[in-house]
Write a protein that holds these residues in place. Sequence first.
Motif, PDB file in Angstrom:
ATOM      1  N   LEU A 111       0.812  -1.215   0.000  1.00 14.44           N
ATOM      2  CA  LEU A 111       0.000   0.000   0.000  1.00 14.44           C
ATOM      3  C   LEU A 111       0.844   1.262   0.000  1.00 14.44           C
ATOM      4  O   LEU A 111       0.312   2.362   0.105  1.00 14.44           O
ATOM      5  N   ALA A 112       2.161   1.113  -0.106  1.00 18.45           N
ATOM      6  CA  ALA A 112       3.030   2.288  -0.153  1.00 18.45           C
ATOM      7  C   ALA A 112       3.032   2.885  -1.555  1.00 18.45           C
ATOM      8  O   ALA A 112       2.704   2.216  -2.536  1.00 18.45           O
ATOM      9  N   GLU A 113       3.428   4.159  -1.656  1.00 16.49           N
ATOM     10  CA  GLU A 113       3.562   4.824  -2.940  1.00 16.49           C
ATOM     11  C   GLU A 113       4.705   5.834  -2.861  1.00 16.49           C
ATOM     12  O   GLU A 113       5.195   6.129  -1.765  1.00 16.49           O
ATOM     13  N   PRO A 114       5.168   6.376  -3.998  1.00 14.44           N
ATOM     14  CA  PRO A 114       6.346   7.254  -3.978  1.00 14.44           C
ATOM     15  C   PRO A 114       6.222   8.445  -3.052  1.00 14.44           C
ATOM     16  O   PRO A 114       7.198   8.849  -2.420  1.00 14.44           O
ATOM     17  N   TYR A 115       5.018   9.003  -2.928  1.00 11.88           N
ATOM     18  CA  TYR A 115       4.873  10.218  -2.149  1.00 11.88           C
ATOM     19  C   TYR A 115       4.939   9.969  -0.650  1.00 11.88           C
ATOM     20  O   TYR A 115       4.924  10.904   0.142  1.00 11.88           O
ATOM     21  N   ILE A 116       5.016   8.701  -0.259  1.00  9.87           N
ATOM     22  CA  ILE A 116       5.188   8.403   1.158  1.00  9.87           C
ATOM     23  C   ILE A 116       6.547   8.881   1.649  1.00  9.87           C
ATOM     24  O   ILE A 116       6.774   9.064   2.840  1.00  9.87           O
ATOM     25  N   LEU A 117       7.487   9.099   0.726  1.00 12.82           N
ATOM     26  CA  LEU A 117       8.816   9.572   1.093  1.00 12.82           C
ATOM     27  C   LEU A 117       8.857  11.069   1.368  1.00 12.82           C
ATOM     28  O   LEU A 117       9.878  11.588   1.805  1.00 12.82           O
ATOM     29  N   GLY A 118       7.778  11.783   1.079  1.00  5.81           N
ATOM     30  CA  GLY A 118       7.770  13.225   1.253  1.00  5.81           C
ATOM     31  C   GLY A 118       8.438  13.974   0.114  1.00  5.81           C
ATOM     32  O   GLY A 118       8.631  15.194   0.189  1.00  5.81           O
ATOM     33  N   VAL A 119       8.805  13.239  -0.957  1.00 10.52           N
ATOM     34  CA  VAL A 119       9.494  13.872  -2.076  1.00 10.52           C
ATOM     35  C   VAL A 119       8.590  14.870  -2.780  1.00 10.52           C
ATOM     36  O   VAL A 119       9.010  15.977  -3.132  1.00 10.52           O
ATOM     37  N   SER A 120       7.341  14.507  -2.996  1.00  6.60           N
ATOM     38  CA  SER A 120       6.406  15.406  -3.674  1.00  6.60           C
ATOM     39  C   SER A 120       6.180  16.673  -2.862  1.00  6.60           C
ATOM     40  O   SER A 120       6.150  17.779  -3.406  1.00  6.60           O
ATOM     41  N   ALA A 121       6.036  16.510  -1.544  1.00  2.77           N
ATOM     42  CA  ALA A 121       5.826  17.686  -0.692  1.00  2.77           C
ATOM     43  C   ALA A 121       7.054  18.589  -0.695  1.00  2.77           C
ATOM     44  O   ALA A 121       6.930  19.823  -0.700  1.00  2.77           O
ATOM     45  N   GLY A 122       8.241  17.992  -0.715  1.00  3.66           N
ATOM     46  CA  GLY A 122       9.456  18.797  -0.799  1.00  3.66           C
ATOM     47  C   GLY A 122       9.540  19.549  -2.108  1.00  3.66           C
ATOM     48  O   GLY A 122       9.957  20.721  -2.139  1.00  3.66           O
ATOM     49  N   ALA A 123       9.150  18.888  -3.199  1.00  5.41           N
ATOM     50  CA  ALA A 123       9.125  19.570  -4.493  1.00  5.41           C
ATOM     51  C   ALA A 123       8.131  20.715  -4.484  1.00  5.41           C
ATOM     52  O   ALA A 123       8.381  21.780  -5.075  1.00  5.41           O
ATOM     53  N   GLY A 124       7.003  20.530  -3.804  1.00  2.30           N
ATOM     54  CA  GLY A 124       6.018  21.594  -3.709  1.00  2.30           C
ATOM     55  C   GLY A 124       6.567  22.815  -2.991  1.00  2.30           C
ATOM     56  O   GLY A 124       6.334  23.949  -3.415  1.00  2.30           O
ATOM     57  N   VAL A 125       7.313  22.599  -1.923  1.00  2.00           N
ATOM     58  CA  VAL A 125       7.925  23.721  -1.209  1.00  2.00           C
ATOM     59  C   VAL A 125       8.893  24.470  -2.109  1.00  2.00           C
ATOM     60  O   VAL A 125       8.922  25.711  -2.139  1.00  2.00           O
ATOM     61  N   GLY A 126       9.704  23.726  -2.867  1.00  2.51           N
ATOM     62  CA  GLY A 126      10.661  24.370  -3.765  1.00  2.51           C
ATOM     63  C   GLY A 126       9.990  25.214  -4.822  1.00  2.51           C
ATOM     64  O   GLY A 126      10.382  26.372  -5.066  1.00  2.51           O
ATOM     65  N   ALA A 127       8.952  24.650  -5.473  1.00  2.00           N
ATOM     66  CA  ALA A 127       8.258  25.380  -6.531  1.00  2.00           C
ATOM     67  C   ALA A 127       7.516  26.594  -5.986  1.00  2.00           C
ATOM     68  O   ALA A 127       7.571  27.689  -6.567  1.00  2.00           O
ATOM     69  N   VAL A 128       6.822  26.410  -4.878  1.00  2.00           N
ATOM     70  CA  VAL A 128       6.046  27.515  -4.304  1.00  2.00           C
ATOM     71  C   VAL A 128       6.974  28.617  -3.817  1.00  2.00           C
ATOM     72  O   VAL A 128       6.675  29.817  -3.972  1.00  2.00           O
ATOM     73  N   SER A 129       8.103  28.249  -3.230  1.00  2.00           N
ATOM     74  CA  SER A 129       9.063  29.262  -2.771  1.00  2.00           C
ATOM     75  C   SER A 129       9.558  30.109  -3.937  1.00  2.00           C
ATOM     76  O   SER A 129       9.711  31.326  -3.821  1.00  2.00           O
ATOM     77  N   PHE A 130       9.817  29.457  -5.078  1.00  2.00           N
ATOM     78  CA  PHE A 130      10.271  30.184  -6.265  1.00  2.00           C
ATOM     79  C   PHE A 130       9.241  31.218  -6.699  1.00  2.00           C
ATOM     80  O   PHE A 130       9.582  32.362  -7.042  1.00  2.00           O
ATOM     81  N   ILE A 131       7.959  30.837  -6.648  1.00  2.00           N
ATOM     82  CA  ILE A 131       6.892  31.747  -7.080  1.00  2.00           C
ATOM     83  C   ILE A 131       6.680  32.862  -6.062  1.00  2.00           C
ATOM     84  O   ILE A 131       6.574  34.046  -6.403  1.00  2.00           O
ATOM     85  N   VAL A 132       6.639  32.495  -4.774  1.00  2.00           N
ATOM     86  CA  VAL A 132       6.332  33.471  -3.722  1.00  2.00           C
ATOM     87  C   VAL A 132       7.442  34.509  -3.577  1.00  2.00           C
ATOM     88  O   VAL A 132       7.175  35.685  -3.311  1.00  2.00           O
ATOM     89  N   LEU A 133       8.676  34.094  -3.790  1.00  2.00           N
ATOM     90  CA  LEU A 133       9.796  35.027  -3.652  1.00  2.00           C
ATOM     91  C   LEU A 133       9.869  36.025  -4.804  1.00  2.00           C
ATOM     92  O   LEU A 133      10.768  36.866  -4.848  1.00  2.00           O
ATOM     93  N   GLY A 134       8.952  35.884  -5.757  1.00  6.18           N
ATOM     94  CA  GLY A 134       8.903  36.839  -6.859  1.00  6.18           C
ATOM     95  C   GLY A 134       9.975  36.620  -7.899  1.00  6.18           C
ATOM     96  O   GLY A 134      10.351  37.564  -8.610  1.00  6.18           O
ATOM     97  N   LEU A 135      10.451  35.373  -8.030  1.00  5.10           N
ATOM     98  CA  LEU A 135      11.496  35.088  -9.009  1.00  5.10           C
ATOM     99  C   LEU A 135      10.931  34.847 -10.398  1.00  5.10           C
ATOM    100  O   LEU A 135      11.684  34.591 -11.331  1.00  5.10           O
ATOM    101  N   GLY A 136       9.589  34.878 -10.509  1.00  6.87           N
ATOM    102  CA  GLY A 136       8.971  34.734 -11.820  1.00  6.87           C
ATOM    103  C   GLY A 136       8.105  33.491 -11.887  1.00  6.87           C
ATOM    104  O   GLY A 136       7.985  32.722 -10.944  1.00  6.87           O
ATOM    105  N   ILE A 137       7.500  33.293 -13.064  1.00  6.00           N
ATOM    106  CA  ILE A 137       6.660  32.118 -13.300  1.00  6.00           C
ATOM    107  C   ILE A 137       7.307  31.261 -14.385  1.00  6.00           C
ATOM    108  O   ILE A 137       6.640  30.562 -15.139  1.00  6.00           O
ATOM    109  N   SER A 138       8.609  31.363 -14.524  1.00  2.00           N
ATOM    110  CA  SER A 138       9.328  30.597 -15.533  1.00  2.00           C
ATOM    111  C   SER A 138       9.178  29.100 -15.281  1.00  2.00           C
ATOM    112  O   SER A 138       9.389  28.616 -14.162  1.00  2.00           O
TER     113      SER A 138
END
Length: 361
Positions: A111-138
């Motif tokens: 019943l495990a899946e890749p997102y159990i590792l927290g990798v997806s959530a970590g990627a979300g923090v990285g992407a959202v931080s890029f947008i929130v810091l005003g670095l663009g929507i590239s």
Amino acid sequence: MPPSRTETRQPSLPGTKAATVLVPVLSVALLGVLLISVSIGAISVSALDALKIVTGHLLPGMPWMSDGSLTTMQDNAVWQFRLPRAALAALTGASLALAGALIQAVVHNPLAEPYILGVSAGAGVGAVSFIVLGLGISALGISASAFAGAMIATAAVYLLARKAGRIAPQRLILAGVALGALFSAITSYLTISTDAQNVYSIMFFLLGSVSAATMPQLLLPALALLTVAAFAMTHARQLNALLAGDDAARALGIDVNRLRTTTLIATALLTGAVVAVSGGIGFVGLVVPHVARIIVGSDHRRMLPVALLGGAVFLATCDLLARTLAAPSEIPLGVLTALVGAPFFLWLLRRERADRMGMNR
């Protein structure tokens, strides 16, 4: 007296015939879904013309590319927009299914899946931080930031899951769940604290989408998929032994800790590579490997190719539905996969619980 044919015939392993049939069937189905995807859209292109455009770009010099039978708009629609999108959906589905099969073997839990590792959530923090810091929507900047966040999450889970120099499966699960919750909380805070104009971009990434796919974006997930698939197939026998338990695997001369560590790193890299370009798409890594295991058995030599192709067909089909069911609007991929995956997950929970209680005898 010579032995009869029935006496000399070797018994086939359970699921071998199903795998032999499913691999070519799924391959043909994937090509069919991709062809349909590149031919459907606002600009009318027949399936035959779409096939001509794709082959014309792959094999330069084809006469139909210059005889005026195909317009520039048709060419751009198929090659520049639809094909990268459909191909990225297939790559993402195959990658998530493969990662799901591997992580299920690592943690001894179907019943495990890749997102159990927290990798997806970590990627979300990285992407959202890029947008929130005003670095663009590239798209490139968001993908790079998401991949960096995924790798930070991977390193954190790896360090927290170690016990006495070895990775403990239970600690791996607990660390992944805890860090996933932490990263999700950070993402939520960043989302509500940013400007309203950034919220749409953030939500679309978190829910998953391949609508902005380009040909260069296919390189990273394709390389990651090929590398990890080669690793998985060459270590299929060791993964089979790991399913029997750590003690049984050690008795066969397998370095369990090394196998678990390399498989975890490979799974995290593969998940991070696809999440960086496709966003958070859940349940593919749970549903597809489990269905493949039910049909062809747990032997990774048969199950992995079926899961990989099944994941590609599943997500490519979901993407086709995402852009056609509510046209001209678009449904995020994560919504469709959750509509399928969540009920299936609940059914699995009931089934596993019933099995433990002896109710399915």
